[in-house]
Write a protein that holds these residues in place. Structure first.
Motif, mmCIF file in Angstrom:
data_model
loop_
_atom_site.group_PDB
_atom_site.id
_atom_site.type_symbol
_atom_site.label_atom_id
_atom_site.label_comp_id
_atom_site.label_asym_id
_atom_site.label_seq_id
_atom_site.Cartn_x
_atom_site.Cartn_y
_atom_site.Cartn_z
ATOM 1 N N MET A 112 -39.796 -22.616 -8.515
ATOM 2 C CA MET A 112 -40.830 -22.220 -8.462
ATOM 3 C C MET A 112 -41.705 -22.431 -9.449
ATOM 4 N N ALA A 113 -40.987 -22.457 -10.520
ATOM 5 C CA ALA A 113 -41.729 -22.857 -12.048
ATOM 6 C C ALA A 113 -42.126 -24.359 -11.845
ATOM 7 N N LEU A 114 -41.381 -25.275 -11.174
ATOM 8 C CA LEU A 114 -41.667 -26.734 -11.143
ATOM 9 C C LEU A 114 -42.637 -27.151 -10.023
ATOM 10 N N LEU A 115 -42.865 -26.243 -9.039
ATOM 11 C CA LEU A 115 -43.797 -26.422 -7.933
ATOM 12 C C LEU A 115 -44.864 -25.512 -7.995
ATOM 13 N N MET A 116 -45.028 -24.521 -8.548
ATOM 14 C CA MET A 116 -46.425 -23.783 -8.715
ATOM 15 C C MET A 116 -47.699 -24.380 -9.491
ATOM 16 N N PRO A 117 -47.303 -25.148 -10.722
ATOM 17 C CA PRO A 117 -48.383 -25.726 -11.228
ATOM 18 C C PRO A 117 -49.074 -26.832 -10.545
ATOM 19 N N TRP A 118 -48.044 -27.414 -9.819
ATOM 20 C CA TRP A 118 -48.817 -28.674 -8.627
ATOM 21 C C TRP A 118 -49.458 -28.077 -7.494
ATOM 22 N N ALA A 119 -48.963 -26.844 -6.941
ATOM 23 C CA ALA A 119 -49.593 -26.252 -5.818
ATOM 24 C C ALA A 119 -50.831 -25.731 -6.337
ATOM 25 N N VAL A 164 -42.485 -14.899 -4.926
ATOM 26 C CA VAL A 164 -43.457 -15.575 -4.484
ATOM 27 C C VAL A 164 -44.769 -14.938 -4.851
ATOM 28 N N LEU A 165 -44.895 -13.687 -4.866
ATOM 29 C CA LEU A 165 -46.137 -12.940 -5.064
ATOM 30 C C LEU A 165 -46.431 -12.965 -6.460
ATOM 31 N N ALA A 166 -45.454 -12.791 -7.333
ATOM 32 C CA ALA A 166 -45.697 -12.793 -8.708
ATOM 33 C C ALA A 166 -46.107 -14.138 -9.137
ATOM 34 N N ALA A 167 -45.496 -15.211 -8.665
ATOM 35 C CA ALA A 167 -45.598 -16.609 -8.928
ATOM 36 C C ALA A 167 -47.112 -16.937 -8.462
ATOM 37 N N ALA A 168 -47.666 -16.483 -7.320
ATOM 38 C CA ALA A 168 -48.871 -17.011 -6.897
ATOM 39 C C ALA A 168 -50.176 -16.297 -7.868
#
Length: 93
Positions: free
Chosen positions: A20-27, A73-77
Motif C-alpha cells: 500500500m505504501a508503494l502504490l498509494m502515492p501513485w494512485a 485500505v481506509l486508513a491509506a486512502a
C-alpha cells in the motif's frame, strides 16, 4: 522458530503495508491529479499501515483478517487525501 523463519514471518506481516505504501502515492496522483513528495508519502503510508496491522493483531488476536485489511485500505486512502490536502482543491468541472 529459527531466526530466518522469524524474519520471513515479520516480512509477510508488513508486506500489505509495504504494498500500500508503494502504490498509494501513485494512485493519489492518478485520481487527484496532484503530485506530492512520493518518498515522504510512502514513508507515512508504511508507518500508518504497520500501525493499523499491529492494532488489528492486538484487537482481534490474529493477523490477516479481512476487517484489518479493510481498515488498512481506509486508513491509506484517508491518509493520501490528507497528505494531498484534497479538501482545499477546487473542482474545475
Amino acid at each position: 522458530m529459527t531466526v530466518w523463519q522469524l524474519i520471513l514471518h515479520l516480512f509477510n506481516f508488513v508486506l500489505p503495508a509495504l504494498a500500500m505504501a508503494l502504490l498509494m502515492p501513485w494512485a493519489g496522483r492518478w485520481v487527484m491529479g496532484v503530485g506530492g513528495r512520493r518518498r515522504q508519502h510512502m514513508l507515512w503510508h508504511f508507518l500508518v499501515g504497520v500501525g493499523v496491522l499491529t492494532l488489528g493483531l492486538v484487537l482481534q488476536g490474529n493477523d490477516g483478517t479481512m476487517a484489518t485489511y479493510a481498515a488498512l485500505v481506509l486508513a491509506a486512502a484517508t491518509l493520501e487525501w490528507v497528505l494531498l490536502r484534497a479538501w482545499t482543491q477546487r473542482n474545475n468541472s
